[in-house]
Design an enzyme around this catalytic site. Sequence first.
Site, PDB file in Angstrom:
ATOM      1  N   GLY A 267       0.835  -1.196   0.000  1.00 48.69           N
ATOM      2  CA  GLY A 267       0.000   0.000   0.000  1.00 48.69           C
ATOM      3  C   GLY A 267       0.865   1.240   0.000  1.00 48.69           C
ATOM      4  CB  CYS A 268       0.225   4.574   1.387  1.00 45.57           C
ATOM      5  SG  CYS A 268       1.061   6.136   1.689  1.00 45.57           S
ATOM      6  CG  PHE A 269       5.911   5.091  -0.701  1.00 41.96           C
ATOM      7  CD1 PHE A 269       5.469   6.324  -0.276  1.00 41.96           C
ATOM      8  CD2 PHE A 269       6.376   4.978  -1.994  1.00 41.96           C
ATOM      9  CE1 PHE A 269       5.481   7.429  -1.104  1.00 41.96           C
ATOM     10  CE2 PHE A 269       6.400   6.080  -2.848  1.00 41.96           C
ATOM     11  CZ  PHE A 269       5.945   7.313  -2.392  1.00 41.96           C
TER      12      PHE A 269
END
Length: 190
Positions: free
Chosen positions: A19-21
């Site tokens: 997902g979002c880093f």
Amino acid sequence: MNQEKVNLDGAEVITFGAGCFWCVEAVFQQLDGVLKVESGYSGGTVKNPSYREVCTGQTGHAEVCQITYDPKKISFEELLEVFWKTHDPTTLNRQGADSGTQYRSAIFYHNEEQKKQAEEWKAKLNAERVFPNPIVTEITAFTNFYPAEDYHKDYYLLNGHEPYCQIVIKPKLDKFHKAFKEKLKKEYAN
């Protein structure tokens, strides 16, 4: 986290997409034995993509964190355990409200042993029905990594007061701290 002065002798590297880093970076930066966490893009076809390009879903890249770790302090298996438990590996191209191929669950392995362990974990978790749905995590050989723009680096550390950090990242970190308290760096263990 000043990552530039870390001794990397004997270190190993793995690249995770979950997902979002920003979330992935915040989690793995706090693990004892993790020497460096760098947000970026992997698994795509465009050279040196920008965040804006990756967000279109047209480059084939996933938002990832490239994690450099000391295998004498933390094993690859322990990193896999954190990976599986800190995101939903059963949702295709989605983590929470973030959707698109850039948010896919992925392990970009750097050697055959990492591949073997990742595949064994995935098979075991599916066989034991640890998750209500089958795991869709991509397990692929590492081919490229392009660092994210500077404003993505140490995002939670530098912007923890921002709404996204408070609403999305902090609750994830709170759960992570409860589950992995014994694996945290001293400064995060309290």
